[in-house]
Design a protein around this motif. Structure first.
Motif, PDB file in Angstrom:
ATOM      1  N   GLU A  72       0.884  -1.285   0.120  1.00  0.00           N
ATOM      2  CA  GLU A  72      -0.022   0.012  -0.051  1.00  0.00           C
ATOM      3  C   GLU A  72       0.787   1.184  -0.031  1.00  0.00           C
ATOM      4  O   GLU A  72       0.288   2.336   0.028  1.00  0.00           O
ATOM      5  CB  GLU A  72      -1.002  -0.183   1.240  1.00  0.00           C
ATOM      6  CG  GLU A  72      -2.158   0.998   1.104  1.00  0.00           C
ATOM      7  CD  GLU A  72      -3.083   0.940   2.283  1.00  0.00           C
ATOM      8  OE1 GLU A  72      -3.960   1.629   2.152  1.00  0.00           O
ATOM      9  OE2 GLU A  72      -2.799  -0.081   3.197  1.00  0.00           O
ATOM     10  N   LEU A  73       2.035   1.097   0.110  1.00  0.00           N
ATOM     11  CA  LEU A  73       3.081   2.382  -0.149  1.00  0.00           C
ATOM     12  C   LEU A  73       2.574   3.091  -0.956  1.00  0.00           C
ATOM     13  O   LEU A  73       2.653   4.651  -0.706  1.00  0.00           O
ATOM     14  CB  LEU A  73       4.463   2.019  -0.086  1.00  0.00           C
ATOM     15  CG  LEU A  73       5.328   1.781   1.100  1.00  0.00           C
ATOM     16  CD1 LEU A  73       6.924   1.295   0.764  1.00  0.00           C
ATOM     17  CD2 LEU A  73       5.331   2.787   2.259  1.00  0.00           C
ATOM     18  N   PRO A  74       2.389   2.915  -2.494  1.00  0.00           N
ATOM     19  CA  PRO A  74       1.998   3.867  -3.325  1.00  0.00           C
ATOM     20  C   PRO A  74       0.822   4.870  -2.872  1.00  0.00           C
ATOM     21  O   PRO A  74       0.555   5.890  -3.470  1.00  0.00           O
ATOM     22  CB  PRO A  74       1.974   3.098  -4.645  1.00  0.00           C
ATOM     23  CG  PRO A  74       2.866   1.889  -4.275  1.00  0.00           C
ATOM     24  CD  PRO A  74       2.503   1.581  -2.996  1.00  0.00           C
ATOM     25  N   GLN A  75      -0.148   4.110  -2.326  1.00  0.00           N
ATOM     26  CA  GLN A  75      -1.393   4.758  -1.881  1.00  0.00           C
ATOM     27  C   GLN A  75      -1.146   5.835  -0.917  1.00  0.00           C
ATOM     28  O   GLN A  75      -2.087   6.689  -0.416  1.00  0.00           O
ATOM     29  CB  GLN A  75      -2.261   3.755  -1.541  1.00  0.00           C
ATOM     30  CG  GLN A  75      -3.039   3.250  -3.000  1.00  0.00           C
ATOM     31  CD  GLN A  75      -2.136   2.301  -3.460  1.00  0.00           C
ATOM     32  OE1 GLN A  75      -1.674   1.309  -2.892  1.00  0.00           O
ATOM     33  NE2 GLN A  75      -1.997   2.604  -4.750  1.00  0.00           N
ATOM     34  N   ILE A  76      -0.163   5.633   0.297  1.00  0.00           N
ATOM     35  CA  ILE A  76      -0.188   6.131   1.424  1.00  0.00           C
ATOM     36  C   ILE A  76       1.027   7.407   1.471  1.00  0.00           C
ATOM     37  O   ILE A  76       0.740   8.241   2.352  1.00  0.00           O
ATOM     38  CB  ILE A  76      -0.362   5.420   2.478  1.00  0.00           C
ATOM     39  CG1 ILE A  76       1.093   4.655   2.721  1.00  0.00           C
ATOM     40  CG2 ILE A  76      -1.448   4.603   2.854  1.00  0.00           C
ATOM     41  CD1 ILE A  76       1.041   3.694   3.934  1.00  0.00           C
ATOM     42  N   LEU A  77       2.011   7.175   0.523  1.00  0.00           N
ATOM     43  CA  LEU A  77       3.132   8.168   0.725  1.00  0.00           C
ATOM     44  C   LEU A  77       2.730   9.458   0.140  1.00  0.00           C
ATOM     45  O   LEU A  77       2.146   9.456  -0.949  1.00  0.00           O
ATOM     46  CB  LEU A  77       4.377   7.823   0.151  1.00  0.00           C
ATOM     47  CG  LEU A  77       4.996   6.435   0.809  1.00  0.00           C
ATOM     48  CD1 LEU A  77       6.446   6.140  -0.110  1.00  0.00           C
ATOM     49  CD2 LEU A  77       5.542   6.646   2.129  1.00  0.00           C
ATOM     50  N   PRO A  78       3.062  10.660   0.968  1.00  0.00           N
ATOM     51  CA  PRO A  78       2.361  12.076   0.614  1.00  0.00           C
ATOM     52  C   PRO A  78       3.313  12.958  -0.440  1.00  0.00           C
ATOM     53  O   PRO A  78       2.188  13.765  -1.219  1.00  0.00           O
ATOM     54  CB  PRO A  78       2.190  12.674   1.884  1.00  0.00           C
ATOM     55  CG  PRO A  78       3.174  12.265   2.680  1.00  0.00           C
ATOM     56  CD  PRO A  78       3.373  10.833   2.217  1.00  0.00           C
ATOM     57  N   THR A  79       4.438  12.790  -0.429  1.00  0.00           N
ATOM     58  CA  THR A  79       5.277  13.798  -1.583  1.00  0.00           C
ATOM     59  C   THR A  79       6.233  13.164  -2.258  1.00  0.00           C
ATOM     60  O   THR A  79       6.512  11.899  -1.986  1.00  0.00           O
ATOM     61  CB  THR A  79       5.895  14.670  -0.609  1.00  0.00           C
ATOM     62  OG1 THR A  79       6.990  14.050   0.050  1.00  0.00           O
ATOM     63  CG2 THR A  79       5.181  15.435   0.143  1.00  0.00           C
ATOM     64  N   PRO A  80       6.503  13.717  -3.495  1.00  0.00           N
ATOM     65  CA  PRO A  80       7.504  12.676  -4.195  1.00  0.00           C
ATOM     66  C   PRO A  80       8.996  12.546  -3.537  1.00  0.00           C
ATOM     67  O   PRO A  80       9.426  11.588  -3.740  1.00  0.00           O
ATOM     68  CB  PRO A  80       7.664  13.877  -5.309  1.00  0.00           C
ATOM     69  CG  PRO A  80       6.525  14.571  -5.608  1.00  0.00           C
ATOM     70  CD  PRO A  80       6.085  14.552  -4.052  1.00  0.00           C
ATOM     71  N   GLU A  81       9.149  13.392  -2.453  1.00  0.00           N
ATOM     72  CA  GLU A  81      10.372  13.273  -1.520  1.00  0.00           C
ATOM     73  C   GLU A  81      10.366  12.068  -0.816  1.00  0.00           C
ATOM     74  O   GLU A  81      11.136  11.158  -0.571  1.00  0.00           O
ATOM     75  CB  GLU A  81      10.648  14.446  -0.771  1.00  0.00           C
ATOM     76  CG  GLU A  81      11.149  15.759  -1.435  1.00  0.00           C
ATOM     77  CD  GLU A  81       9.844  16.406  -2.132  1.00  0.00           C
ATOM     78  OE1 GLU A  81      10.171  17.202  -2.861  1.00  0.00           O
ATOM     79  OE2 GLU A  81       8.790  16.042  -1.733  1.00  0.00           O
ATOM     80  N   HIS A  82       9.066  11.580  -0.162  1.00  0.00           N
ATOM     81  CA  HIS A  82       8.896  10.452   0.272  1.00  0.00           C
ATOM     82  C   HIS A  82       9.005   9.176  -0.536  1.00  0.00           C
ATOM     83  O   HIS A  82       9.624   8.132  -0.262  1.00  0.00           O
ATOM     84  CB  HIS A  82       7.528  10.210   0.910  1.00  0.00           C
ATOM     85  CG  HIS A  82       7.224  11.351   2.170  1.00  0.00           C
ATOM     86  ND1 HIS A  82       6.829  12.338   2.196  1.00  0.00           N
ATOM     87  CD2 HIS A  82       7.562  10.992   3.523  1.00  0.00           C
ATOM     88  CE1 HIS A  82       6.917  12.864   3.312  1.00  0.00           C
ATOM     89  NE2 HIS A  82       7.235  12.358   4.015  1.00  0.00           N
ATOM     90  N   PHE A  83       8.562   9.393  -1.961  1.00  0.00           N
ATOM     91  CA  PHE A  83       8.932   8.090  -2.785  1.00  0.00           C
ATOM     92  C   PHE A  83      10.054   8.244  -3.206  1.00  0.00           C
ATOM     93  O   PHE A  83      10.857   6.785  -3.151  1.00  0.00           O
ATOM     94  CB  PHE A  83       7.995   8.451  -4.085  1.00  0.00           C
ATOM     95  CG  PHE A  83       6.616   8.164  -4.014  1.00  0.00           C
ATOM     96  CD1 PHE A  83       6.297   6.619  -4.406  1.00  0.00           C
ATOM     97  CD2 PHE A  83       5.571   8.534  -3.507  1.00  0.00           C
ATOM     98  CE1 PHE A  83       4.905   6.249  -4.367  1.00  0.00           C
ATOM     99  CE2 PHE A  83       4.006   8.539  -3.541  1.00  0.00           C
ATOM    100  CZ  PHE A  83       3.908   7.212  -3.714  1.00  0.00           C
ATOM    101  N   GLU A  84      11.055   9.108  -3.209  1.00  0.00           N
ATOM    102  CA  GLU A  84      12.301   9.038  -3.578  1.00  0.00           C
ATOM    103  C   GLU A  84      13.019   8.426  -2.378  1.00  0.00           C
ATOM    104  O   GLU A  84      14.111   7.816  -2.517  1.00  0.00           O
ATOM    105  CB  GLU A  84      12.982  10.431  -3.613  1.00  0.00           C
ATOM    106  CG  GLU A  84      12.622  11.102  -4.963  1.00  0.00           C
ATOM    107  CD  GLU A  84      12.818  12.442  -5.129  1.00  0.00           C
ATOM    108  OE1 GLU A  84      13.214  12.996  -4.246  1.00  0.00           O
ATOM    109  OE2 GLU A  84      12.281  13.278  -6.003  1.00  0.00           O
ATOM    110  N   GLN A  85      12.743   8.731  -1.250  1.00  0.00           N
ATOM    111  CA  GLN A  85      13.218   8.021   0.051  1.00  0.00           C
ATOM    112  C   GLN A  85      13.111   6.451   0.164  1.00  0.00           C
ATOM    113  O   GLN A  85      14.074   5.616   0.206  1.00  0.00           O
ATOM    114  CB  GLN A  85      12.873   8.626   1.282  1.00  0.00           C
ATOM    115  CG  GLN A  85      13.172  10.017   1.629  1.00  0.00           C
ATOM    116  CD  GLN A  85      12.343  10.677   2.641  1.00  0.00           C
ATOM    117  OE1 GLN A  85      11.714  10.135   3.483  1.00  0.00           O
ATOM    118  NE2 GLN A  85      12.412  11.973   2.693  1.00  0.00           N
TER     119      GLN A  85
END
Length: 317
Positions: free
Chosen positions: A241-254
């Motif tokens: 579910e990570l792609p549904q709950i991470l809020p910013t591009p920076e979080h996806f980069e992390q």
């Protein structure tokens, strides 16, 4: 017979590039277009995010191919009544060639208006209520609605297509597949999962269309293609579910810093061997999908379309 279309990625390309890709897709022999709906890209390396409803209006003027949103979230960032108006106008402009793919959304795009991001079960309830509102508005009647999640006051759509656009519901698990079977005119899911397709069909979907998509990277150098995908789309390998709950591009980069090139190489479709591309695409047809949308990652768009025109689409019939 499965239909093959091209997927326009709003996260990676400018509006003018997307329009040129649509033209090239039609010339190459693709029979339909899909387009993503984002406020943010998944990461800053992708670097774009044009407004999908402007893009659909422009696409209606440069191509005759039908267009499907894969997918829009009609619950938070845009109210269902506004989403209904956007979809109705798009269907009108495209002379009935627009299909409205909807889903429960990602925090990445929806949290920007300051609303709380609910859990998955609540998001599906919101989506079901939103689709009911949208269908009522598509009739042209005046709608007042006070539900658990949305309020509509005296709303009426005056610009409508001759036939309401079909609503395709996205899902990645059994609960969402059942909702799509009950609520949708079709089902959208991005993995060639025959079990999930079966759940949709048994849950009320019957012979309604099932749509899927995959990302590929054509390049004359397979290793370079892997590096391109790892740089631009490592988020494709994030689990659960990570792609549904991470809020910013920076979080996806992390989170994507944990994705290695080896993980990317093991999971994608790369290079210029037609058989590798055909095997990945045919997996969807084998899983009983009706439509498959292919997206080329990276800058080599014209070479990709030439490759598919000459070496891939003819083999798919």
């Amino acid at each position: 017979m499965t239909m093959y279309g091209y997927f326009l990625s709003c996260e990676e390309f400018t509006p003018h590039e997307l329009l040129e890709q649509a033209r090239m897709a039609e010339q190459a022999g693709f029979r339909a277009l899909a387009i993503s709906d984002h406020f943010h890209p998944w990461n800053d390396e992708q670097g774009q995010s044009p407004f999908v409803w402007s893009m659909i209006g422009a696409l209606s003027q440069v191509t005759s191919l039908p267009v499907t949103t894969l997918v829009s979230c009609p619950t938070v960032r845009l109210h269902p009544a506004v989403s209904a108006q956007a979809a109705a106008t798009s269907a009108n402009l495209s002379d009935g060639g627009f299909r409205f793919g909807v889903g429960s959304g990602e925090a990445l795009n929806e949290h920007i208006v300051g609303a709380d991001w609910p859990d998955a079960g609540v998001r599906l309830q919101m989506l079901e209520e939103a689709v009911q509102i949208i269908r009522r508005l598509f009739t042209g009647e005046r709608v007042t609605h006070r539900g658990n999640h949305f309020t509509v006051e005296n709303a009426r759509l005056y610009t409508l297509p001759d036939t309401p656009p079909p609503i395709y519901v996205s899902g990645f698990g059994p609960q969402a597949a059942a909702l799509a079977g009950r609520l949708g005119d079709g089902f959208v899911t991005m993995q060639p999962d025959a079990g999930l397709v079966g759940q949709f069909r048994r849950g009320g979907g019957g012979d309604k269309p099932v749509l899927g998509g995959l990302k590929v990277c054509w390049d004359s150098d397979r290793d370079r293609a892997v590096k391109t995908v790892h740089r631009l789309w490592p988020n494709e390998q994030l689990p659960g579910e990570l792609p549904q709950i991470l809020p910013t591009p920076e979080h996806f980069e992390q989170a994507s810093s944990l994705v290695t090139e080896e993980m990317t190489a093991a999971a994608g479709t790369f290079g210029d061997d037609p058989q590798e591309h055909l095997t990945a695409i045919r997996a969807f047809a084998d899983a009983d999908f009706d439509e498959v949308y292919i997206n080329q990652i990276g800058p080599d768009q014209r070479q990709f379309f030439d490759f598919y025109r000459t070496s891939v689409l003819p083999e798919l019939g």
